[in-house]
Scaffold this motif. Structure first.
Motif, short mmCIF file in Angstrom:
data_model
loop_
_atom_site.label_atom_id
_atom_site.label_comp_id
_atom_site.label_asym_id
_atom_site.label_seq_id
_atom_site.Cartn_x
_atom_site.Cartn_y
_atom_site.Cartn_z
N LYS A 73 4.31 5.49 0.72
CA LYS A 73 3.00 4.88 0.54
C LYS A 73 2.98 3.46 1.11
CE LYS A 73 -0.27 3.90 -3.18
NZ LYS A 73 -0.46 3.97 -4.63
N LYS A 74 4.08 2.70 0.89
CA LYS A 74 4.17 1.34 1.45
C LYS A 74 4.28 1.37 2.96
CE LYS A 74 7.04 -0.53 -1.83
NZ LYS A 74 8.17 -1.38 -2.20
N GLU A 75 5.05 2.32 3.47
CA GLU A 75 5.34 2.35 4.90
C GLU A 75 4.14 2.81 5.73
OE1 GLU A 75 8.33 4.68 7.89
OE2 GLU A 75 9.12 4.06 5.95
N VAL A 76 3.48 3.89 5.32
CA VAL A 76 2.43 4.46 6.17
C VAL A 76 1.07 4.56 5.49
CG1 VAL A 76 4.02 5.79 7.58
CG2 VAL A 76 3.05 6.84 5.56
N GLY A 77 1.00 4.36 4.20
CA GLY A 77 -0.27 4.52 3.50
C GLY A 77 -0.49 5.97 3.10
N GLU A 78 -1.46 6.19 2.25
CA GLU A 78 -1.68 7.54 1.73
C GLU A 78 -2.29 8.48 2.75
OE1 GLU A 78 -3.37 8.03 -2.15
OE2 GLU A 78 -2.60 6.09 -2.79
N LYS A 79 -3.12 7.96 3.65
CA LYS A 79 -3.82 8.83 4.60
C LYS A 79 -2.89 9.44 5.64
CE LYS A 79 -8.33 6.84 4.09
NZ LYS A 79 -9.57 6.50 4.75
N GLU A 80 -1.86 8.71 6.04
CA GLU A 80 -0.96 9.20 7.09
C GLU A 80 0.36 9.72 6.53
OE1 GLU A 80 -0.54 6.32 10.16
OE2 GLU A 80 -2.69 5.99 10.30
N MET A 81 0.43 9.93 5.24
CA MET A 81 1.67 10.37 4.60
C MET A 81 2.07 11.76 5.08
SD MET A 81 2.73 10.25 0.59
CE MET A 81 2.10 8.60 0.43
#
Length: 63
Positions: A18-26
């Motif tokens: 979640k920190k690295e890419v965010g929820e949309k691109e997980m």
């Protein structure tokens, strides 16, 4: 082609993604990680660290 499915992630893994890419691109990141782990050919070519050749000696140095 994509298939919708549900997976269970550990909380620490979820928070890191979640920190690295965010929820949309997980989903894309998880797919990339799984692809690299499952389908990439494992080769020994290029596995050594690059070395600095500035300290190499010529054979003439030994004479």
């Amino acid at each position: 082609m994509y298939v919708h499915t549900a997976i269970e992630l550990r909380e620490d893994i979820y928070q890191t993604l979640k920190k690295e890419v965010g929820e949309k691109e997980m989903s894309e990141k998880i797919n990339e990680i799984l692809y690299n782990a499952l389908f990439k050919k494992k080769s020994l070519f290029g596995t050594m660290k690059k070395t600095d050749i500035s300290d190499l000696r010529d054979h003439e140095d030994r004479i």
